[in-house]
Design an enzyme around this catalytic site. Structure first.
Site, PDB file in Angstrom:
ATOM      1  N   ASP A 100     -56.187  35.130 153.018  1.00  0.00           N
ATOM      2  CA  ASP A 100     -56.010  35.282 154.463  1.00  0.00           C
ATOM      3  C   ASP A 100     -56.650  34.112 155.179  1.00  0.00           C
ATOM      4  OD1 ASP A 100     -54.605  37.802 154.841  1.00  0.00           O
ATOM      5  OD2 ASP A 100     -56.352  38.718 153.887  1.00  0.00           O
TER       6      ASP A 100
ATOM      7  N   ASP B   5     -48.973  44.618 154.427  1.00  0.00           N
ATOM      8  CA  ASP B   5     -50.313  44.008 154.382  1.00  0.00           C
ATOM      9  C   ASP B   5     -51.223  44.666 155.410  1.00  0.00           C
ATOM     10  OD1 ASP B   5     -52.506  42.366 154.176  1.00  0.00           O
ATOM     11  OD2 ASP B   5     -51.518  40.570 154.961  1.00  0.00           O
TER      12      ASP B   5
HETATM   13  C1  DX5 Z   1     -55.036  41.376 158.067  1.00  0.00           C
HETATM   14  C2  DX5 Z   1     -54.979  40.621 156.762  1.00  0.00           C
HETATM   15  C3  DX5 Z   1     -54.943  41.512 155.575  1.00  0.00           C
HETATM   16  C4  DX5 Z   1     -56.143  42.417 155.413  1.00  0.00           C
HETATM   17  C5  DX5 Z   1     -56.223  43.017 154.029  1.00  0.00           C
HETATM   18  O1  DX5 Z   1     -55.968  40.861 158.908  1.00  0.00           O
HETATM   19  O2  DX5 Z   1     -53.800  39.859 156.752  1.00  0.00           O
HETATM   20  O3  DX5 Z   1     -54.614  40.796 154.407  1.00  0.00           O
HETATM   21  O4  DX5 Z   1     -57.332  41.803 155.762  1.00  0.00           O
HETATM   22  O5  DX5 Z   1     -57.428  43.698 153.892  1.00  0.00           O
HETATM   23  P1  DX5 Z   1     -57.482  45.276 153.687  1.00  0.00           P
HETATM   24  O6  DX5 Z   1     -56.631  45.612 152.509  1.00  0.00           O
HETATM   25  O7  DX5 Z   1     -58.933  45.517 153.479  1.00  0.00           O
HETATM   26  O8  DX5 Z   1     -56.958  45.899 154.959  1.00  0.00           O
HETATM   27 ZN    ZN Z   2     -52.988  39.018 154.789  1.00  0.00          ZN
END
Ligand code: DX5
Ligand code: ZN
Length: 245
Positions: free
Chosen positions: A50, A197
């Protein structure tokens, strides 16, 4: 793992689906290399990075050197949550990205961004190709996916949280959004993968697998400070079960 040059990145990605892509936002960076090797042993094929710029979304995370520093055979699934990414794409490609996803909301001329991405070569050279993804925030209309953008993408990423942080709650609208996107793809006659996601947990991943998502991104449910490989197995199981049906 040695990947034959004849296998394109998109073919390799398709061969993994349905699957999970593991996000590293909550990983212990002191042990990330060992943890990624254990995740690979557990059957994980993708690592989700990310990239947040503190502008498109409030948090600030990592950039190309981090991606280059991930010396792993896992597919590098790079999610760019950055304002106007056009001029930065080259740095992410050079860092070894296999999949690059841009946010539809992040550029005035998103079509140009996707076309530019389509003109770029994988860092390993011609032939392998990059996978182009387009992400939509939870509040973004799916009508973006009824026009020419579909010609420029291999992957649609539906965010189930507003971008910014790990560990947020999944938007319940995600299930109907996955169903609608799959209908749009089917009526377009194209073969485009669908990913979800944000906010995925061991309690909701079976429902997402049943909704027909090809890829589910999972961050804090795997890197919870305890047993990442065991968590990854728990998350992979419903996805692989869905693929066997
Ligand atoms: C949203 C990001 C995600 C998210 C995934 O801000 O694109 O990839 O952080 O983390 P979890 O699975 O903890 O929500
Ligand atoms: Zn992401």
């Amino acid at each position: 793992m040695t990947v034959p040059a004849a296998v394109s990145t998109l073919e390799r990605l398709r061969s993994l689906c349905p699957t999970v892509s593991v996000g590293t936002l909550t990983a212990d960076l002191m042990h990330l290399g060992d943890e990624l090797a254990l995740l690979e042993e557990a059957g994980v094929g993708m690592v989700h990075v990310d990239v947040m710029d503190g502008c498109f979304c409030p948090a600030l995370t990592v950039g190309p050197p981090y991606i280059k520093g991930l010396r792993t055979p896992l597919l590098k699934d790079v999610h760019l949550m950055v304002h106007e990414p056009l001029d930065r794409l080259g740095d992410y490609v050079a860092a070894g990205a296999d999949i690059i996803t841009v946010q539809v909301e992040s550029a005035v001329h998103i079509h140009r961004v996707l076309q530019h991405l389509g003109s770029m070569e994988h860092v390993s050279g011609p032939g392998r190709g990059l996978v182009r993804g387009l992400a939509l925030n939870p509040g973004t209309a799916l009508e973006w996916l009824t026009g020419p953008l579909l010609d420029e993408i291999d992957l649609i990423v539906l965010l189930a949280v507003d971008p910014g942080w790990s560990g947020q709650a999944l938007s319940p609208a995600i299930y109907s959004r996955v169903a609608k996107v799959k209908e749009l793809i089917a009526s377009s006659g194209r073969e485009i993968l669908v990913s979800v996601d944000g906010g995925v947990t061991r309690d909701n991943i079976a429902g997402l697998a049943a909704s027909g998502a090809d890829i589910v991104v999972t961050g804090s449910a795997v890197f919870d400070g305890k047993a990442a490989p065991a968590n990854a197995r728990l998350m992979l199981s419903p996805m692989q079960g869905a693929g066997a049906e």
